[in-house]
Design a protein around this motif. Structure first.
Motif, mmCIF file in Angstrom:
data_model
loop_
_atom_site.group_PDB
_atom_site.id
_atom_site.type_symbol
_atom_site.label_atom_id
_atom_site.label_comp_id
_atom_site.label_asym_id
_atom_site.label_seq_id
_atom_site.Cartn_x
_atom_site.Cartn_y
_atom_site.Cartn_z
ATOM 1 N N VAL A 1 61.419 -12.520 -45.382
ATOM 2 C CA VAL A 1 60.665 -11.274 -45.521
ATOM 3 C C VAL A 1 60.521 -10.663 -44.128
ATOM 4 N N GLU A 2 60.724 -9.367 -44.052
ATOM 5 C CA GLU A 2 60.496 -8.658 -42.784
ATOM 6 C C GLU A 2 59.117 -8.020 -42.885
ATOM 7 N N LYS B 1 51.007 -4.364 -39.526
ATOM 8 C CA LYS B 1 50.108 -5.364 -38.931
ATOM 9 C C LYS B 1 49.187 -5.969 -39.981
ATOM 10 N N ASP B 2 48.757 -5.159 -40.968
ATOM 11 C CA ASP B 2 47.801 -5.659 -41.957
ATOM 12 C C ASP B 2 48.503 -6.238 -43.188
ATOM 13 N N ASN B 3 49.796 -6.455 -43.109
ATOM 14 C CA ASN B 3 50.547 -7.081 -44.200
ATOM 15 C C ASN B 3 50.531 -6.247 -45.480
ATOM 16 N N GLN C 1 61.514 -2.307 -49.848
ATOM 17 C CA GLN C 1 60.303 -2.212 -49.025
ATOM 18 C C GLN C 1 59.097 -1.950 -49.920
ATOM 19 N N GLY C 2 57.966 -2.496 -49.545
ATOM 20 C CA GLY C 2 56.765 -2.215 -50.327
ATOM 21 C C GLY C 2 55.656 -3.186 -49.999
ATOM 22 N N VAL C 3 54.604 -3.109 -50.802
ATOM 23 C CA VAL C 3 53.462 -3.986 -50.610
ATOM 24 C C VAL C 3 53.864 -5.399 -51.106
ATOM 25 N N PRO C 4 53.435 -6.468 -50.426
ATOM 26 C CA PRO C 4 53.878 -7.813 -50.820
ATOM 27 C C PRO C 4 53.668 -8.134 -52.306
ATOM 28 N N GLU D 1 54.037 -13.792 -48.460
ATOM 29 C CA GLU D 1 52.752 -13.747 -47.749
ATOM 30 C C GLU D 1 52.073 -12.394 -48.002
ATOM 31 N N GLY D 2 50.845 -12.446 -48.473
ATOM 32 C CA GLY D 2 50.118 -11.201 -48.751
ATOM 33 C C GLY D 2 50.104 -10.845 -50.227
ATOM 34 N N ALA D 3 50.921 -11.530 -51.043
ATOM 35 C CA ALA D 3 50.963 -11.232 -52.482
ATOM 36 C C ALA D 3 49.763 -11.878 -53.172
ATOM 37 N N ASP D 4 49.563 -11.526 -54.448
ATOM 38 C CA ASP D 4 48.417 -12.058 -55.203
ATOM 39 C C ASP D 4 48.511 -13.569 -55.346
#
Ligand code: NAP
Length: 684
Positions: free
Chosen positions: A136-137, A141-143, A512-515, A527-530
């Protein structure tokens, strides 16, 4: 059935779910050894656009609905079914000119490639329908914004246009990676030997193992097929550079940016190291290998050694030894007892090879063999395409061009001298890009200089020496796990190479998108996913476990006694754990530190649930990194998250990958790795 008693048959194409004949007169295909007619081939009047649509439609959907492991199981079943029918294929292979051992490479080598792809795909790919590619790239900063590359199967058809020399392997080595990727195929074998490919396809269709339309066959010309290709299709071509270039520049291929892989002529070289003097095992091996490469499949192998590069001082003994060996090669009917080398594929092919030898004679003289007088132990040299091996010698290879440019696609090689390794490398590179080179040496310095020198111009380099005599697969054998292809003149294509080859039939996309949503797309925890917690995840069977199931453990403080106990117990008394002054002098540490393996062991002690349950075994860890030092008094906590679930087809368990993150009292990550476990599908 004897060769003479064979019946001529009319080859059919297998397209749009049925066997169809061409409507024209067709071309007669003759037995390479006897000249008798074997088959008629014709594809006039066939609707090729419909065949493409047929593959892209139902077959593509059916393949894409399967996981990589489902498709691997399908290939395995197919390989095993074909292996049971191999004797029929050997019988059909003799008229192509192939001896039993040539047939072995083609038939069992081809089926072996299917089986090898099946087992590699099961071992090396997840049981999913898409692949992730790389890490994952993290882009914020806030994931809250990351990216993951994924690979999805192309939604077109893979059109495989093949050369005449390996009618079975040529098809199977290409359909294996395409089908694992989930892409249906249309195979177009070279006409000359298409009857063997047609027979194998008939048997494949009869097994009913492949989804309808996953494999189609064209016997004869391809008509307007290429006019209809789109950017979702792939065309692979194996054959002569002139045909390849013509196809590569087809307006539909250029206009639609169709992926085009070309495997063309190749003037492969083999270098005899200066240390490999007569009397050494390397010299003997070299002689054997060159002779074998010249005579296997009557030299009609894209990987055969065409240029034999030897130290000037070794040329004389080499030519003598090679000549002796080649003269002992019995040439005759491929199915006759004692035949070592069969005929070329056709009388036209023999004529072509003779002409190419004459071209080579502009630079080189024949030192063994004769192109006109043919000596056979069986068969009629007027009717069968027999030719004895021909060895040439070129004394001034730096002033020559034909020996580096002309491919005589038969039992033909040219010996040329060099004075320094640098010269040997330079000569090999005069081939302008080849499939394979080999270097025979027992000297590491020669191996290094020669291999690094030739590598940019070759797809594969084999080092031959005494230690690998028994295990070496030889100069000329492409292997399913290794890349087959070469730069420049060899076409610039790349096939096989294990799972690399599968990816040629897939599209790489950066998502690209939110984890949380990336994780939903890939079916993998990012990392950062539910995440969700509750029941200890080790109490859950595969049926209950979900991606993101998480455990945050109790904490444990690491003491001096723990570290000293671990050091004495394991014997790992490395100074950084035991000697304060030495540890402080180390640029990475401020004091004595805990062992990385102690941290991993404590982590396991924190996250396991000890009672018998669905977790059956821990079979390893991946990507283990110790990221910050752990000092006496530091307190560790583990976060274990279910990252990937791979149910194993045909077994009552599957693999689960867990993201394991160990932090200290300041929330700094001290260790990070993937824990790999086997988990029962149901429990109890
Ligand atoms: P070729 O004449 O170029 O034919 C190769 C394939 O292309 C055959 O299936 C042929 O079908 C087809 N073809 C010819 N014209 C076409 C067109 N206009 N549209 C679509 N397809 C067309 O080569 P070959 O004589 O069969 O093979 C010998 C050459 O292949 C040698 O030079 C050898 O080095 C090379 N080769 C390379 C590799 C490799 O892996 N790099 C492997 C084996 C052979 P028809 O037979 O029906 O014409």
């Amino acid at each position: 059935m004897t060769l003479a008693a064979r019946q001529t048959r009319r080859l059919e194409s297998y397209l749009c779910g049925g066997w169809i004949s061409g409507q024209g007169e067709g071309q007669i295909l003759c037995n390479a050894a006897t000249g008798e007619a074997v088959a008629h081939i014709d594809s006039t009047g066939i609707d090729f656009a419909a065949a493409l649509d047929y593959g892209r439609g139902r077959a593509g959907k059916a393949l894409r609905a399967m996981s990589f492991h489902d498709r691997a199981a399908m290939l395995k079943a197919l390989g095993l079914a074909l292996m049971e029918r191999k004797e029929e294929f050997y019988t059909e292979s003799y008229p192509t000119g192939a001896t039993r051992s040539d047939g072995w490479v083609d038939i069992e080598g081809g089926i072996g490639t299917l089986l090898s792809y099946a087992s590699k795909a099961r071992r090396e790919l997840p049981n999913t329908r898409i692949l992730t590619d790389g890490d994952v790239e993290v882009l914020s900063k806030d994931n809250s914004f990351s990216a993951q590359h994924i690979l999805t199967p192309l939604e077109g058809v893979a059109i495989h246009i093949n050369a005449f020399n390996f009618p079975v392997w040529g098809m199977l080595e290409k359909i294996a990676p395409s089908l694992i990727a989930g892409v249906p195929c249309i195979v177009k074998p070279a006409s000359q030997t298409a009857y063997l490919t047609e027979l194998v396809v008939r048997r494949i269709v009869e097994t009913g193992i492949l989804p309808d339309g996953a494999l189609q066959l064209i016997c004869g010309g391809v008509g307007d097929l290429l006019d209809h290709v789109t950017g979702q299709d792939v065309v692979t071509f194996t054959g002569s550079a002139s045909t390849g270039r013509r196809l590569k520049s087809h307006p539909a291929i250029i206009g639609n940016s169709v992926r085009f892989t070309m495997e063309a002529d190749s003037l492969n070289a083999s270098i005899l190291g200066p240390d490999a003097v007569p009397g050494t095992p390397e010299f003997d091996l070299f002689v054997k290998e060159v002779a074998r490469e010249m005579t296997a499949k009557a030299g009609q192998k894209c990987t055969a050694i065409r240029r034999v590069i030897a130290t000037r001082a070794l040329v004389q003994p080499l030519v003598e030894a090679l000549g002796k060996r080649l003269q002992g090669t019995t040439v005759g009917l491929p199915d006759a007892e004692g035949t070592r080398m069969g005929p070329l594929a056709s009388l036209a092919q023999r004529q072509e090879v003779r002409e190419r030898i004459r071209d080579l004679m502009a630079d080189a003289e024949i030192v063994s063999g004769n192109i006109d007088a043919i000596s056979t132990t069986s068969g009629d040299a007027d009717k069968g395409a027999f030719l004895n091996p021909v060895l040439l010698y070129c004394d001034r290879p730096f002033e020559a061009s034909a020996v580096h440019d002309v491919e005589a696609f038969g039992p033909v090689s040219t010996v040329m001298p060099y004075d320094t390794i640098e010269e040997a490398v330079a000569l090999s590179r005069r081939g302008k890009g080849s499939l394979v080179a080999s270097v025979f040496t027992n000297d590491p310095a020669v191996a290094e200089e020669a291999v690094i020198g030739v590598a940019p111009y070759h797809g594969r380099v084999m080092i031959g020496n005494r230690a690998s005599v028994k295990s070496s697969t030889g100069h000329g054998s492409p292997l399913p796990g290794l890349v087959h292809g070469g730069p420049g003149r060899a076409g610039g294509g790349e096939e096989m190479g294990g799972m690399r080859g599968v990816k040629h039939y897939m599209q790489r996309t950066a998502v690209q998108g939110v984890p949380r949503l990336l994780s939903a797309v890939t079916g993998r925890y990012i990392e950062g996913a539910d995440t969700q917690s509750g029941v200890h995840p080790f109490r859950k069977s595969l049926a209950e476990l979900k991606i993101g199931d998480q455990l945050i453990t109790q904490s444990r403080t690491v003491t001096r006694e723990d570290v000293e106990h671990f050091a004495e117990f394991t014997g790992d008394t490395f100074y950084a754990h035991m000697d304060e002054a030495a540890a402080k002098a180390n640029p990475f540490f401020d004091d004595r530190v805990a062992h990385g393996y102690l941290i991993a062991s404590f982590a396991a002690g924190l996250f396991v649930d000890p009672a018998p349950g669905p977790v059956l075994a821990n079979y390893g860890v991946d990507n283990m990194r110790f990221l910050s030092p752990v000092y006496f008094g530091d307190t560790l906590t583990v976060r274990l998250t279910c990252k990937e679930i791979n149910p194993r087809a045909g077994a009552d368990y599957g693999e689960v990958r867990w993201d394991c993150r160990v932090t200290n009292q300041n929330d700094a990550v001290v260790a990070q790795y993937d824990v790999l476990t086997m988990v029962a599908k149901t429990w109890p």
